[in-house]
Each structure stands twice: as structure tokens, then as C-alpha cells.
Design an enzyme around this catalytic site. Structure first.
Site, PDB file in Angstrom:
ATOM      1  N   GLU A 169       0.816  -1.205   0.000  1.00  0.00           N
ATOM      2  CA  GLU A 169       0.000   0.000   0.000  1.00  0.00           C
ATOM      3  C   GLU A 169       0.858   1.267   0.000  1.00  0.00           C
ATOM      4  OE1 GLU A 169      -2.779  -1.058   3.214  1.00  0.00           O
ATOM      5  OE2 GLU A 169      -4.263  -1.306   1.645  1.00  0.00           O
ATOM      6  N   ASN A 188       6.418   6.827   6.368  1.00  0.00           N
ATOM      7  CA  ASN A 188       5.300   7.219   7.234  1.00  0.00           C
ATOM      8  C   ASN A 188       4.146   7.736   6.391  1.00  0.00           C
ATOM      9  OD1 ASN A 188       6.510   6.646   9.721  1.00  0.00           O
ATOM     10  ND2 ASN A 188       7.758   8.498   9.492  1.00  0.00           N
ATOM     11  N   HIS A 408     -19.241  -8.257   4.636  1.00  0.00           N
ATOM     12  CA  HIS A 408     -17.879  -7.819   4.949  1.00  0.00           C
ATOM     13  C   HIS A 408     -17.237  -8.754   5.961  1.00  0.00           C
ATOM     14  CE1 HIS A 408     -14.738  -4.977   6.679  1.00  0.00           C
ATOM     15  NE2 HIS A 408     -14.366  -5.260   5.463  1.00  0.00           N
ATOM     16  N   HIS A 409     -16.064  -9.252   5.622  1.00  0.00           N
ATOM     17  CA  HIS A 409     -15.288 -10.137   6.493  1.00  0.00           C
ATOM     18  C   HIS A 409     -13.924  -9.519   6.771  1.00  0.00           C
ATOM     19  CE1 HIS A 409     -17.508 -13.964   4.822  1.00  0.00           C
ATOM     20  NE2 HIS A 409     -18.239 -13.306   5.705  1.00  0.00           N
ATOM     21  N   GLU A 410     -13.823  -8.681   7.776  1.00  0.00           N
ATOM     22  CA  GLU A 410     -12.497  -8.233   8.200  1.00  0.00           C
ATOM     23  C   GLU A 410     -11.900  -9.323   9.082  1.00  0.00           C
ATOM     24  OE1 GLU A 410     -10.432  -5.568   7.467  1.00  0.00           O
ATOM     25  OE2 GLU A 410      -9.083  -6.830   8.633  1.00  0.00           O
ATOM     26  N   HIS A 478      -9.186  -7.397   0.394  1.00  0.00           N
ATOM     27  CA  HIS A 478      -8.369  -6.206   0.664  1.00  0.00           C
ATOM     28  C   HIS A 478      -7.207  -6.603   1.568  1.00  0.00           C
ATOM     29  CE1 HIS A 478     -10.923  -2.670  -0.747  1.00  0.00           C
ATOM     30  NE2 HIS A 478     -11.376  -3.761  -1.330  1.00  0.00           N
ATOM     31  N   GLU A 479      -6.089  -5.918   1.376  1.00  0.00           N
ATOM     32  CA  GLU A 479      -4.840  -6.232   2.098  1.00  0.00           C
ATOM     33  C   GLU A 479      -4.386  -7.676   1.883  1.00  0.00           C
ATOM     34  OE1 GLU A 479      -7.526  -5.208   4.257  1.00  0.00           O
ATOM     35  OE2 GLU A 479      -7.211  -3.120   3.780  1.00  0.00           O
ATOM     36  N   GLU A 497      -7.873  -5.603  -3.506  1.00  0.00           N
ATOM     37  CA  GLU A 497      -7.276  -4.282  -3.344  1.00  0.00           C
ATOM     38  C   GLU A 497      -5.779  -4.463  -3.611  1.00  0.00           C
ATOM     39  OE1 GLU A 497      -7.501  -0.692  -0.079  1.00  0.00           O
ATOM     40  OE2 GLU A 497      -6.820  -2.649   0.565  1.00  0.00           O
ATOM     41  N   GLU A 503      -8.731   5.012  -0.019  1.00  0.00           N
ATOM     42  CA  GLU A 503      -8.900   5.334   1.403  1.00  0.00           C
ATOM     43  C   GLU A 503      -7.740   6.143   1.984  1.00  0.00           C
ATOM     44  OE1 GLU A 503      -9.195   1.199   1.806  1.00  0.00           O
ATOM     45  OE2 GLU A 503      -7.505   0.998   3.174  1.00  0.00           O
TER      46      GLU A 503
END
Lengths: 699, 699
Positions: A169, A188, A408-410, A478-479, A497, A503
Site C-alpha cells: 500500500e 510514514n 464484509h469479512h475483516e 483487501h490487504e 485491493e 482510502e
């Protein structure tokens, strides 16, 4: 249509040590040779210019001796493939797969172990892989290092991000090869978890441009049961070497013969459009293993998501990240929870009114109080909603409006926990009729010691795709590790993603204006990206006067991204109330297709600009997207892609005359005109700007 | 009945640095004190003799500073508990839980962080744990080492096995503390996977005897979300220290306050029967979390199992361990597959004829060609039977005969794969009516780098028990970490192996005659063991004249083990045809109960002998088991445990006069007599022998 021509199969009774294969166009040549010590090597040229100098091949094993030297050639096989196939969803309805293939069968003189190296030469580049055939002397084995080298010819310009085993990312750095240094960049940049591999380790896809105008791209395809490949650079020698992501104890890959490695790819062209439009990565993946794909459908969606990123609401129900209160089970609502039944119904209404397919809701399930940054194992159970989110009521309401809910599955990086609950989670989705889920992997991986890019995680992401397919469900990760074309094999893996998405503009220094001109040359080669464009309220001070963050594009460029960033899953990411205030511009998002019959890349320069026109798969409509970097750009494009004999009503969404991504991003104008394939259109893009055009036949 | 007496809660305004607590009998005293540097320490005495000299307490953290020193006492609380509870299954129908408790609340002077150390003094020993209360200054934390010490007073005799993070399947070594050295023992004892922690690292439970005749035992209870504790020894100082099993990256435990550590236990008595009969470990675990336990039932079973160990048949269907053929999917039967529908029906018939509850079948599912020693991830799917095993036909047939099938889940150590498939596996069990499964964990753990005894695996075994409970299913784990009383909390975790079981006699140097006299002092303290006794054909040359392996007991001792080795799940492990040839001796296995109203340990000496009488939970029948080690033994036991006024028909299964485990193991005799509670019975045990007696009331 499938044409295979066998050029020859040669069993060698005498000492042959070199072979070559050419692209169908004959512009690319790959030479294979064995060194005196029996090291396999290769080199690549393009239009007779050297591109990859003599580079080593082979793998090291944890035990039993390396597979890097002492080889002789047993046989050589050449064949030509020329076929087309139809992706379930894609940039075009037919994909050509045309290459010449060279297979070198090697055996090690002292051990008798055999490997094959398979080379494919396409018009836009070459690929190779290691093939470990079934043999008594090689059964289970552990790869400790892969020795594949890419020795380049000069100090090319590169678009690179640091070799980080846990994240891609990053914003891209544009430097010469010799200037690559992960210690000299700002890390950073909003990335919570970093596992930087070294000063001179970078990620693939690595997009490059030589001083004599050649475009090069090093990547990989079909990463299945193998770790992701990063690249080790020797800066002043322009040498790159495969750097496989390790597991918790430092091993790279656990394999059993017969098996194959992923493909290592080198794309080459003097026209950047050949890279960005290439289907080489998809072609190097296996055809769909899902027989009935009728349930795999593109989706345009809105969702309870951006309002959390801008701080209007929260994912959690009971006070932001108060872990110990959550541990006590004391869930006291703060009143800022986004995923309420009521708020979700508002999004459903908006989706239905504007012709969207789906609504995503994040923060619907228990666990968000305590989800992030703790390396916690049992974060979510993926089935228990917060008290203010009525699963049944929400889904009944959505159904009554013709809208599909997106689950959604985080996972919070706790893969072990997700796998433990996956069947139950998918059964819940089937129970309520969810067709797709967005998954997330924010945080350090559990099993502890594993990385997002290791073999364990690659296998996890692929397993999840297969498990979703068992239930006829689609997934958008994502990630995750960045895709390498697996969506051809499991087309229900509809998007990912796995790069720096929209974001980051909400709460970090964001994505610079050139970002979206690079992604199609890098991340998007591996498969569709859920970039979540469509932000109209560009500046975060809209929500809080103290905020200085902003999206680094104009509003018009946000529209263009729906065309330039290919995905069959596209979010309109901004808030409904923001779209209501700019309903004329919003019309483009409502109109734009997400699945395509054909795509024409009209202009492309990585880091600078991209212009593409695409034809809707299910109508005669065309859409054009053009974007630029931080520099304003004026260009005239031919509409020759339109069908001769037809007239089109073109609606042009473009930057206002004084628009600028930084100072005046929301200035846009909409122009309608009638055009034919003979016309040209002048595109005037502001700094950080873009143009979106819809073409509807009117006769 | 629950009696709690609060003796006092003391908030200290002045500097107090020592406290003590005594057992209800007042024979054991534990003194807690803080050193000058604020190190918490304790010492233990028994009948005024020092047992544990001043020993340190505390834990080290990976970050944020250790919790080992700089403490002061905030408060002290004492209370007394005296209650009884009813286990679902057990050695007795009522268990007394009686202790005095001392809680020392500590805070660190410089950091302000707080921990409590809780001590419990029972009549048969002491226990302590660390309690991390909810506090702002300690939320998530990682334990890098536990400093709990056990500084002993002399060179005790010990029964030890090496500290191996992956296995407890060792024969015991009987040496002095000072002679413990894992490098001086034969480790080639049939154990496939070894992860030896060091020269002077040993496992708990550690059973000891001092030169002045005291019995000591160091163990732990309620290991939940924490790794197993092994013990580091400083041999010449008789000092032991906690050695926690690490995870893949060397960390020990990931915790979040509020939480607690397991209990560390020190049992002490001058009578060995107090140790072997102690319920301290169960008492230190949480009560059952399963409300409706009506479906948790004891089981006596036979199974398709020993015939594979003796080489009569195979687990796999397609050629033993030909991995690459299996990878090709070429499953060609060898004709030696044990788990066929036909063979299973034979066992079902045998089970029904002889009044057994269940039939276990191993090798029923695809994957055994390629299951062992390869660190392979996707070994089994737990749902796909071999072509010659008809799941439905087998279960229909079993139902028609009143027999329950016991499922088998070999994981090959691939925990990740098992968790991924667990819900599907359990749904299959429910579909066909299986009430229980035996699980297996042979091989290196996946997630790779984890050990069988680490926190990850402890959590896995406990998770599996909970998941089975969700489906109202029972589980019996083999090659798991050794239990520490969790079967009180999840009584559906009906048994475990987790020690050297009977199978080692089939193909290794086996279990020496003293083995079964030690297990009740060690492994069995933590919960029931599926030891799979009942081998009648003692010598493996019965199957193949070339074989020299044998069971190291007499046949009569095999019967006695059904009483001495407590388990509510007991296998009659030998082949039906062998039982048919010794049907008079087999009668004891048919008769013996597996769930008990009461148990009376009549004689006990670790490493030498054990005699126990137990009363059936559901009748007035009693059963007695007596075993000896390699020495013949004659003893007279009182039958005072029988109910006064009742007459019993005693059937005595004893060694023949010339029986000997090695030369004449199958010599036995059966004697019937009428007895009352006033009688004594003479037990005559051969070397490696035993006696089993059933007592049935006849008036």
C-alpha cells in the site's frame, strides 16, 4: 479456436547447450544456454537490442542439494499455441493467447534429478517457469531460495515500491534503478504494518523505461502454492534477483513433485500501450475451474464505508478501540456506529434509486472495539451482528428494493481464526442471499510469524476463493497479496485491493496525482482492483475544518477512473448526500458499464497519462476515460474505435477551465455532442485531472 | 453444597512483605514473601519439613518491562472453600474441593502495573497462578518467559521423560534428580518426531520420592490460552524452573488483561495413594461450560486399529506410503486395506454380540497413502471415504445392531487443514449419527514452526473440544498436548492419549512393565487416557515369526488395566478372533464398568505397583485392578470397601502360577468365590503381571 503446432521434440544424444525461442512477431528472442558448470541461464533481446543479459536460473533446496548447476540437456521441445478464450468478466470478451514455447528438459549429472524450464515467447514479452516432473529422486522438497536473475542493460527509470512482505500500500517512487533505496523514502505514509525486506529490495510488478524508450515490466503469473516474488537489486550493476517471501521459520516453499513454479514474466515493448493492454498474465494462468459461472456477475455498489474513513461514523459500536471494555463484554453504544439498520436502509434506498447492484456494510459485526493492532487471534466470528444491525430486516428490505447486500469479512490478519469460521460465515451469507463478500487483512498475520506475501497466505487467499466458489459466492480481498491472474482460474475472485487505494486520501498524505497512471502498468496486470473511486468531496475539511487531507485528483478524474481502473466490481465510494449535490456528474457513475466487450488503449505513459476507451459487453455503448498526473494535459483523440455508420451522443465530463487537483478540484463541466467514428475529441485535463465520456448510439 | 468462608481482606497501609496459608489439615504451609528488591517468592513445608525452598515467582514480558521485581503488596485476601461437585463422568460421583486460598495483590512501584498471585492450599498439595487484573497500564502483552521456580530440598528419586515440545510418548526414566540427562537415554524408541528442548529439560507431571519417603509431584492445571510448562533443571542444585513452550518465533504466550495463567501445582504426601487419588487438578479447572451434558456418555469400544499396528492390514488403500502415486490420483487397492465395509461389519457384529457401545474405524478416508512424515498441509479432508468404505451402509448396519460408530480424524499434524475442514467433518458425523471421534496429530505441526505443546496448539485442542460440543459430539485426541483437567470444563473432551500408549508395544521396544504403574501418578492426573489395553496375543510373532516385539505385561495385567487406568472411554484393542480364543478372560472386559460411583486406591507405589477398587456408577458391582512392575508381587488386600451386609460373587482373573510377562505371558487362571466386606483376598502377581476382579452382589 485452438491451434497448436508442434515444432519439434528433440531427444539429444550429443552435447547441446543452447536453444532459443522467438515471439510470434519475431521481435523478441530468448536464448537459453548452459554454462560450463551446467548452470542454466537465459538472455532476452528485443528488435536485436539486448534487454536481459545472461542471467542465472535455478532453485536452492533446504536439503538434498541445490538445483542450480551440474545440469545437462536431456531434450528440447518447441511448440506454438494460438488460441482465444472468453473470460467470464473482463476488459474484452475474447482474449488471444499466442506464443511460442520452448521446454528444456534438464537432468543433474551427479544426482540424476530432473527439472524442466519452460519458456513462452509472446509478442509483448517472455515468461519462464520451473517444472519439477514426477521422479523417484525428487518427491517432497523445500525451496530455500530461488536464483532467477534479471540482469538488465542500463540504468532504467523505474516505478517502484519497497519490498515489504506485508504490504503493497505504498505510493510509487519514480527513480533510476541505481537510485533505488528504501531507506531514502518516507515510509510514514499511513501504512500501519511494515515488514521491509531490505535497502534494495523492491516489489514486482516493476515497471521500467529505458533511456532509449523501451518499456519493460518484470512480474509473475499464476502464483499458486508458492510465495510472492519480490526483487533483490544490485543497484550499480542493474541486476535483479528473485527474493521469495519466507515463512515463519525462514523457508520459502514446500512442494511435492510433480509441480511447477509460478511464471516469471518480462514484458517488453517500445509502445507503453502494449504493456498496459497485455493479457499475458491472465494467459499464463489456468482456465476457469468453475464450470457453471452463470452466478458470477459484475457489480456496481455503494456502501457504509467512506463515512468511517472521513470520521463521520465508526466501525465499532462501543467506543473506539477500547479493548478492555470490549473484553468485559460491556458494549455501550456511542451513537456514532455506521452500520445500523436505519443507515443501511438509507444506502439501500440510494442504491435502488440510482440503479446500483449492491450495498456493502462494514462494521456490522461484533469485534470492532478491539480489532486492530493487537495481533489478537479471536477478533471476529463473522456471524454475530451488533445489536443495532438486524441482518434479516436489512436483507429483506434490500430484496424488496432489488438490491444485493455485500458481506464484509475483516479478519484483522487472523487467518487462522477466519479459516476456522469460514464455512459458518459462508452459510450465513447463503442464508440471507449475499452474493459476494469483501474481505480484509489489516494487521500482522496469525499464524504468527507468517507474512501476507508468503506461501501460507497465498494458499489461504486461493483457498478462500475456492471455498467461496463451493457456495457460488464472489470475493473481493483487501490487504491480500497482490493477484497474479488467479481470477482467470477462479473468476469468482472478482477483485482485490492489494495496492494503495482511495482510502489513503482520507487520513494520510494520500495518493499523489500520478498514482493512478502507474497502477494499470503494475498492480492491475494481475487482476481487477477494487480502487473505490468516485470521491466528489475531494477535501476532508468538508467534514472537519481542521483536516488538511484530500484526494489528489479533480472530481472529473474521479469519474475517469471508472474507465481507466478496470474492475468488474466498482464502488461509488462517496456518501449518498454528496452524490445528491452533484447529481449531473454522478450520472456518469450511474451510466458507466463494468464489464466489457472490448478495450482500446489510446494513449499511455506510465507516471504521466492514460487514455482508454471501452465498449460495454451488453450494449453498443462506449465509455472513455483519460487521466493525467500532476501536469495539465491537452490531447486530441480519434474516435475511430466507434462503429462506422453509427451516430453517438457523447457526454463529456471534464475539468473546469480553472480546475486543479489541489486548489480547485471540484470544478467540472459537462458537454454533450453528437459524434461518429470519424471524429476527434479534444481532451483538456487540469493538473491532476481527467475526462470521462459516455457514447450512446442514437441511430 | 458450597461453603465459602472469608477469613479476611486486608488493605495494607504499612509495609507487609510476608504472608502464609495452610492446608485445611494444617500439614502443608506455604509462605509468600517479597525480597528486598520486591521479587515475589514462596516456600512450602509439609509437617514442618521444608519441601520447596525459597523460590522466585513472576513473568518476563517481551516489551514494557518484566513483572518479576519492584513489587509491593497492595492487599492480602484469605478465604476458605469447601464444596463438592459432580463430574459428568469420573472416578467418583462426588468430588470434594476443599482449600484455603491466599491472594496477594501486588503493584510495581515504578510502573504502577498490578498482578495478583493466588495460592491455594489443599490437603494433598498447593497451587499458585498469576492473575493479571484489568488495568490501563497492562492491556495486550506477550510473555517471553515465566520465572516460576521450584527449588527442592534434595536429590529425590524421579520418574521423568525428556522435555520434548512435540511428544510425551516416552518410557519413563527412574533416576535421581542429579542424574537427569536427556543425552544419556535411548531416544530411539519409536517416536517419529522429537523436539528435545535440552539436556536438562524434563516434562511435567514430574513424580518424585524423597529419601525420607515423601511423595512429590510438580504439574499444572487449567492450561487455557497458554503454552504447556516443561521444567528446566539445575541438576546439582535440585532447582527447577518453568520452561514454557515457544511458538514459531520464540514467543511464549499472547495475553490480554484481565486474564490468568494456568495453576502450578505441587502435590505432597507421605502416602503415595494421596497423590494418585488426588482430584486437585480437576478442582483447579473451571466447572462444565456445557449445560446439557445428557449426550456425554462413557463408551467401551472395539475397532479396526490394532490389526494395522501388527501388520495384518493397512490404513491406506493404494500401496503403503507411495506418495507420488497418490498425487497422481492413481488409487489402486492392494487388498490389504483394513477399513473396508465388510471388515467393519465384522467388528460391528463382534461389538454387538459382546455388549460393546462402539466401533472405531481408522483408515476410512482418502489420504493415507501420503499422510506421514512429509509435513504436508492438505492431507485429509475428513469427509471423503475410500471407495471400499460405504459410510451409509456401515452406519445403517451399525444402527441396526445398536452400535455407534466412532469417527476417526487423523490430522497428520496439519492443524491448519483440520480447522479449515472441521465444521464439514462434524456435519458429516451428525449426518450419520457418529457420537464421538478419535483425533490424531502424528507429525510436525502446520502452522509450520509451531509445536504440539505451544499456546497455538493448546488453543487448538481446546477449540476442537468446544466445537465438538457445539455439535454435541465427544472427542478423544491422540498425540495432543497432555491434558491438565480441561475435561472438567468440557466433559465432551472424553479422553486423550498424550503419553506412551499400548501401540508402542506393537512395533518398538515397547513399554516396560513399570510403565503402567507410573502413568496414574503422571499423565492421568490431567484427565482420562485412551491407553487401548486388552491385548491378549502378547507377542507379535503371533502375526509374523520374524517379529520380536511384544507387550510387556501378562494377559491378566491387560485385564487389570481396565481398572487401574481410569478412562470413561475404553478400548478392547485386540482383534475379535483373538478374543474369541480366550473368551473366558474376555468376559472381564465385557463386564467391567467405565464410569464410577467411587474409587478406593488400596495400594500405590510409583514405578512398582498399584491396586485400586472401583464401584460402578450405575450398579452395586465393584471391580478391582492390581498391577505390578517387572517384579512378581504377592499381597493381601482387604475387601472392606464392599457394602456391609452384602454378599458378592468375586471372579478373580489372575496370572498363572508360572506366568511371566516375557516368557509365559498368556498363562492365567480364573477363580470364582463368594466374599463379603470382611474378607481379604490374596493377590499373586507374576513379573509384569496383574489381577482383575469383578464383584457382583448376589443377595
Amino acid at each position: 479456436m485452438k491451434r497448436i503446432a508442434f515444432i519439434g521434440l528433440l531427444f539429444l544424444g550429443f552435447q547441446v547447450t543452447a536453444q532459443s525461442v522467438q515471439s510470434p512477431s519475431k521481435q523478441i528472442t530468448l536464448n537459453f544456454s548452459l554454462s560450463k558448470n551446467g548452470n542454466p541461464t537465459y538472455e532476452v533481446s528485443y528488435k536485436n537490442k539486448p534487454i536481459v543479459l545472461n542471467s542465472r536460473l535455478g532453485v536452492k533446496l533446504k536439503s538434498g542439494g541445490d538445483l542450480t548447476a551440474d545440469f545437462s540437456i536431456d531434450s528440447v521441445r518447441q511448440r506454438t499455441i494460438n488460441e482465444t478464450w472468453k473470460p467470464v468478466l473482463g476488459e474484452q470478451s475474447n482474449i488471444k493467447d499466442n506464443y511460442n514455447e520452448l521446454t528444456i528438459a534438464l537432468s543433474q549429472k551427479t544426482t540424476g534429478r530432473r527439472i524442466n524450464i519452460i519458456f513462452k515467447a509472446f509478442d509483448e514479452g517472455v515468461a519462464f517457469r520451473y517444472d519439477f516432473p514426477k521422479q523417484a529422486k525428487l518427491d517432497y522438497f523445500i525451496i530455500s531460495d530461488e536464483m532467477s536473475e534479471f540482469n538488465l542493460t542500463g540504468d532504467h527509470k523505474t516505478f517502484w515500491i519497497p519490498g515489504d512482505f506485508d504490504s503493497q500500500e505504498y505510493a510509487y517512487n519514480e527513480t533510476k534503478l541505481s537510485e533505488i533505496n528504501t531507506e531514502k523514502i518516507d515510509l510514514n505514509n499511513g501504512i500501519g504494518l511494515k515488514s521491509i525486506a531490505g535497502k534494495h529490495v523492491i516489489q514486482s510488478p516493476l515497471m521500467m523505461k529505458s533511456t532509449d524508450g523501451l518499456y519493460l515490466n518484470i512480474f509473475e503469473a499464476a502464483v499458486v502454492n508458492y510465495p510472492i516474488m519480490h526483487l533483490d537489486l544490485v543497484p550499480n550493476e542493474f541486476k535483479l534477483k528473485s527474493r521469495l517471501v519466507p515463512n515463519a521459520i525462514g523457508d520459502k516453499a514446500y512442494l511435492q513433485a510433480p509441480c511447477v513454479s509460478p511464471w516469471r514474466t518480462i514484458m517488453i515493448s517500445d509502445d507503453a500501450r502494449d504493456i498496459v493492454s497485455s493479457k499475458m498474465i491472465l494467459n499464463l494462468n489456468e482456465p476457469s475451474k468453475i464450470e457453471d459461472t452463470s452466478w458470477i456477475k459484475p457489480m456496481k455498489y455503494v456502501g457504509v464505508w467512506w463515512e468511517m474513513h472521513v470520521g463521520k461514523s465508526t466501525w465499532d459500536y462501543a467506543g473506539s478501540q477500547n479493548a478492555q471494555n470490549a473484553a468485559d463484554g460491556q458494549l455501550k453504544p456511542t451513537g456514532k456506529h455506521g452500520a445500523t439498520t436505519e443507515n443501511t436502509k438509507r444506502y439501500i434506498d440510494f442504491a435502488a434509486k440510482n440503479g446500483f447492484d449492491g450495498v456493502l456494510v462494514e462494521g456490522w459485526n461484533v469485534g470492532w472495539e478491539d480489532w486492530f493492532g493487537n495481533w489478537k487471534e479471536d477478533v471476529f466470528d463473522f456471524t454475530t451482528p451488533y445489536p443495532d444491525f438486524d441482518l434479516k430486516a436489512v436483507n429483506d428490505y434490500a430484496k424488496s428494493k432489488g438490491i444485493k447486500m455485500i458481506m464484509h469479512h475483516e479478519t484483522s490478519g487472523s487467518v487462522a481464526n477466519y479459516e476456522r469460521h469460514l464455512d459458518r460465515a459462508l452459510e450465513l451469507m447463503k442464508k440471507y442471499g449475499y452474493p459476494a463478500a469483501k474481505s480484509g487483512y489489516v494487521g500482522r498475520i496469525i499464524p504468527r510469524g507468517e507474512f501476507h506475501d508468503g506461501q501460507t497466505l497465498v494458499n489461504h487467499f486461493n483457498f478462500v476463493a475456492r471455498r467461496f466458489a463451493d457456495y457460488k459466492l464472489m470475493v473481493n480481498s483487501h490487504e491480500s497479496s497482490r493477484p497474479t491472474g488467479y481470477s482467470r482460474t477462479y473468476p469468482n475472485y472478482i477483485a482485490a485491493e492489494a495496492a494503495r487505494g482511495t482510502e489513503f486520501n482520507g487520513w494520510s498524505n494520500g495518493n499523489p496525482p500520478m498514482h493512478e497512471t502507474i497502477l494499470p502498468f503494475t498492480r492491475l496486470l494481475g487482476g481487477p482492483m477494487d480502487y473505490t473511486p468516485g470521491i466528489f468531496e475531494i477535501k476532508m475539511n468538508h467534514y472537519d475544518p481542521k483536516k488538511t487531507e484530500q484526494v489528489h485528483t479533480t472530481l472529473a478524474k474521479q469519474l475517469a477512473l471508472y474507465v481507466t481502473m478496470y474492475s468488474p466490481l466498482q464502488m461509488a465510494a462517496d456518501l449518498p448526500e454528496n452524490y445528491d449535490r452533484y447529481s449531473d456528474a454522478f450520472q456518469f457513475i450511474k451510466d458507466v458499464a463494468v464489464d466489457w466487450q472490448d478495450s482500446k488503449y489510446l494513449e499511455a505513459e506510465p507516471g504521466d497519462y492514460l487514455t482508454v476507451a471501452r465498449k460495454d459487453k451488453h450494449s453498443e455503448k462506449w465509455f472513455l476515460g483519460a487521466i493525467t498526473d500532476e501536469n495539465a494535459r491537452r490531447t486530441k483523440v480519434s474516435l475511430a474505435f466507434l462503429t462506422p455508420g453509427k451516430k453517438y451522443r457523447a457526454i463529456i465530463y471534464q475539468d473546469g477551465k480553472k480546475a486543479h487537483w489541489q486548489n480547485n478540484p471540484k470544478s467540472y463541466e459537462i458537454i454533450a455532442k453528437t459524434v461518429t467514428y470519424k471524429d476527434f475529441i479534444q481532451l483538456n485535463m487540469a493538473a491532476g485531472g481527467g475526462t470521462a465520456i459516455s457514447f450512446e448510439p442514437i441511430n
